[in-house]
Design a protein around this motif. Sequence first.
Motif, PDB file in Angstrom:
ATOM      1  N   LEU A  79      53.820  37.178  66.528  1.00  0.00           N
ATOM      2  CA  LEU A  79      52.563  36.597  66.083  1.00  0.00           C
ATOM      3  C   LEU A  79      52.059  35.687  67.193  1.00  0.00           C
ATOM      4  O   LEU A  79      52.720  34.714  67.557  1.00  0.00           O
ATOM      5  CB  LEU A  79      52.780  35.791  64.796  1.00  0.00           C
ATOM      6  CG  LEU A  79      51.609  34.931  64.307  1.00  0.00           C
ATOM      7  CD1 LEU A  79      50.447  35.805  63.866  1.00  0.00           C
ATOM      8  CD2 LEU A  79      52.056  34.005  63.175  1.00  0.00           C
ATOM      9  N   LEU A  80      50.907  36.017  67.759  1.00  0.00           N
ATOM     10  CA  LEU A  80      50.271  35.210  68.796  1.00  0.00           C
ATOM     11  C   LEU A  80      49.100  34.485  68.143  1.00  0.00           C
ATOM     12  O   LEU A  80      48.160  35.133  67.660  1.00  0.00           O
ATOM     13  CB  LEU A  80      49.775  36.071  69.953  1.00  0.00           C
ATOM     14  CG  LEU A  80      50.826  36.592  70.950  1.00  0.00           C
ATOM     15  CD1 LEU A  80      51.731  37.628  70.306  1.00  0.00           C
ATOM     16  CD2 LEU A  80      50.127  37.198  72.167  1.00  0.00           C
ATOM     17  N   ALA A  81      49.144  33.145  68.115  1.00  0.00           N
ATOM     18  CA  ALA A  81      48.142  32.411  67.358  1.00  0.00           C
ATOM     19  C   ALA A  81      47.741  31.135  68.073  1.00  0.00           C
ATOM     20  O   ALA A  81      48.531  30.537  68.806  1.00  0.00           O
ATOM     21  CB  ALA A  81      48.685  32.065  65.965  1.00  0.00           C
ATOM     22  N   GLY A  82      46.487  30.730  67.841  1.00  0.00           N
ATOM     23  CA  GLY A  82      46.005  29.492  68.434  1.00  0.00           C
ATOM     24  C   GLY A  82      44.791  28.954  67.713  1.00  0.00           C
ATOM     25  O   GLY A  82      44.095  29.682  67.001  1.00  0.00           O
ATOM     26  N   ASP A  83      44.538  27.659  67.915  1.00  0.00           N
ATOM     27  CA  ASP A  83      43.403  26.980  67.291  1.00  0.00           C
ATOM     28  C   ASP A  83      43.047  25.765  68.129  1.00  0.00           C
ATOM     29  O   ASP A  83      43.464  25.665  69.281  1.00  0.00           O
ATOM     30  CB  ASP A  83      43.743  26.602  65.839  1.00  0.00           C
ATOM     31  CG  ASP A  83      45.002  25.745  65.738  1.00  0.00           C
ATOM     32  OD1 ASP A  83      44.943  24.561  66.159  1.00  0.00           O
ATOM     33  OD2 ASP A  83      46.032  26.233  65.246  1.00  0.00           O
ATOM     34  N   LEU A  84      42.292  24.825  67.559  1.00  0.00           N
ATOM     35  CA  LEU A  84      41.828  23.656  68.301  1.00  0.00           C
ATOM     36  C   LEU A  84      42.523  22.353  67.912  1.00  0.00           C
ATOM     37  O   LEU A  84      42.325  21.324  68.562  1.00  0.00           O
ATOM     38  CB  LEU A  84      40.316  23.468  68.086  1.00  0.00           C
ATOM     39  CG  LEU A  84      39.406  24.530  68.684  1.00  0.00           C
ATOM     40  CD1 LEU A  84      37.963  24.288  68.243  1.00  0.00           C
ATOM     41  CD2 LEU A  84      39.492  24.546  70.200  1.00  0.00           C
ATOM     42  N   VAL A  85      43.311  22.380  66.861  1.00  0.00           N
ATOM     43  CA  VAL A  85      43.903  21.151  66.332  1.00  0.00           C
ATOM     44  C   VAL A  85      45.102  20.735  67.186  1.00  0.00           C
ATOM     45  O   VAL A  85      45.797  21.574  67.767  1.00  0.00           O
ATOM     46  CB  VAL A  85      44.316  21.353  64.864  1.00  0.00           C
ATOM     47  CG1 VAL A  85      44.986  20.106  64.294  1.00  0.00           C
ATOM     48  CG2 VAL A  85      43.085  21.711  64.025  1.00  0.00           C
ATOM     49  N   ASN A  86      45.354  19.427  67.239  1.00  0.00           N
ATOM     50  CA  ASN A  86      46.492  18.904  68.008  1.00  0.00           C
ATOM     51  C   ASN A  86      47.780  19.666  67.723  1.00  0.00           C
ATOM     52  O   ASN A  86      48.148  19.871  66.564  1.00  0.00           O
ATOM     53  CB  ASN A  86      46.716  17.425  67.666  1.00  0.00           C
ATOM     54  CG  ASN A  86      45.677  16.530  68.307  1.00  0.00           C
ATOM     55  OD1 ASN A  86      45.074  16.878  69.306  1.00  0.00           O
ATOM     56  ND2 ASN A  86      45.463  15.362  67.721  1.00  0.00           N
ATOM     57  N   GLN A  87      48.457  20.062  68.767  1.00  0.00           N
ATOM     58  CA  GLN A  87      49.739  20.762  68.697  1.00  0.00           C
ATOM     59  C   GLN A  87      49.669  22.068  67.884  1.00  0.00           C
ATOM     60  O   GLN A  87      50.688  22.575  67.422  1.00  0.00           O
ATOM     61  CB  GLN A  87      50.845  19.861  68.114  1.00  0.00           C
ATOM     62  CG  GLN A  87      51.314  18.772  69.043  1.00  0.00           C
ATOM     63  CD  GLN A  87      50.367  17.600  69.107  1.00  0.00           C
ATOM     64  OE1 GLN A  87      49.958  17.056  68.076  1.00  0.00           O
ATOM     65  NE2 GLN A  87      49.995  17.222  70.315  1.00  0.00           N
ATOM     66  N   LEU A  88      48.467  22.620  67.735  1.00  0.00           N
ATOM     67  CA  LEU A  88      48.285  23.921  67.061  1.00  0.00           C
ATOM     68  C   LEU A  88      48.906  23.939  65.665  1.00  0.00           C
ATOM     69  O   LEU A  88      49.446  24.964  65.231  1.00  0.00           O
ATOM     70  CB  LEU A  88      48.904  25.059  67.900  1.00  0.00           C
ATOM     71  CG  LEU A  88      48.460  25.196  69.356  1.00  0.00           C
ATOM     72  CD1 LEU A  88      49.208  26.345  70.026  1.00  0.00           C
ATOM     73  CD2 LEU A  88      46.958  25.410  69.458  1.00  0.00           C
ATOM     74  N   THR A  89      48.818  22.818  64.945  1.00  0.00           N
ATOM     75  CA  THR A  89      49.520  22.762  63.665  1.00  0.00           C
ATOM     76  C   THR A  89      49.070  23.810  62.651  1.00  0.00           C
ATOM     77  O   THR A  89      49.927  24.375  61.953  1.00  0.00           O
ATOM     78  CB  THR A  89      49.440  21.348  63.054  1.00  0.00           C
ATOM     79  OG1 THR A  89      48.079  20.894  63.089  1.00  0.00           O
ATOM     80  CG2 THR A  89      50.321  20.388  63.820  1.00  0.00           C
TER      81      THR A  89
END
Length: 339
Positions: A79-89
């Motif tokens: 699973l390759l995942a990402g977002d904008l929140v601190n530490q990708l929580t």
Amino acid sequence: MLVGKQSWRFDNQPVIISTGTVGGPFEGNGAIPEAFDLVHDELWIGEKSFEKAQTILVEGAVTTALKKASVKKEDVNFLLAGDLVNQLTPSSFAGRSLAIPYLGMFGACSTSMEGLALGSFLINGSGAHHVVSVASSHNAATEKQFRYPTEYGGQKPPTAQWTATAAGAALVAKTGDGPRVTGATMGKVIDMGISDPFNMGGAMAPAAADTIETHFKEFHRGPDDYDLIVTGDLGQIGLPICRDLLKQKGYELGHDRFQDCGLMLYKEDQPVLAGASGPGCSAVVTYGHLLNKVKSGEIRRLLVVATGALLSPLSFQQKETIPCIAHAVVIESPKGGAL
């Protein structure tokens, strides 16, 4: 497989066998409501924080993609995942509940194509049988971190963009039916000295232009080799800047062939200023809207260039300028056809 210095040609042509797209209420009332598999009717999504709500978006996009393809999560290698929140929580906590081997990525709004490119690289090189790439964003969570809490009611300039509440996932496999991922160009970090966090489009445009120019050179192609080239998300400010920069390099990209995901998601009467932004924007526009045109053969070869502004609240407070990046992925129709 390496083409030039920073591009890959995927000779085994990994297949996007399924996608999952989830949005918030504002996105569901936008210009392409049919792009969403699931639309939530409120931003909290039944949770106590916006960050937890974003985790629900990620989980929903991934499980929808798996269900549509009848693939069990136990059969997914990564699973390759990402977002904008601190530490990708939000991404990491979704990885906790999904229990799929997890690789977290931060590319800001470029994360959607960074993940698709790296996932396709794994599949093409026999490093995996199934990979899920997912990118997400939540308007209220992002505003709270990078700008001001929405309750504050701060004014924004017309160059600002609206962070989409959305998550888009692509399930990529070695074989199957669906659009083919045939190449990618990974971008360099470009910083032209812009420091205004309310002008992301202007800051990211040079990175998009650099990656597109590099892609054309390394693949020995030009604008006419694509039915559509889309950026994500330069908006009303960045798209014409990028077009002008490419024109200076000798590439003419007309309005019909060169568009932006940030200008596709919402209706003209929705108050989003210069357009949409956020990792979830290019993910849902690509996976929920554009891939339908690729599947039908309306678009035979698509180039998606996702752009990201790599700033943080701390870097802004320390008066740093904004480094930006863009990653490009080539997606081709299973119906083929000469360009």
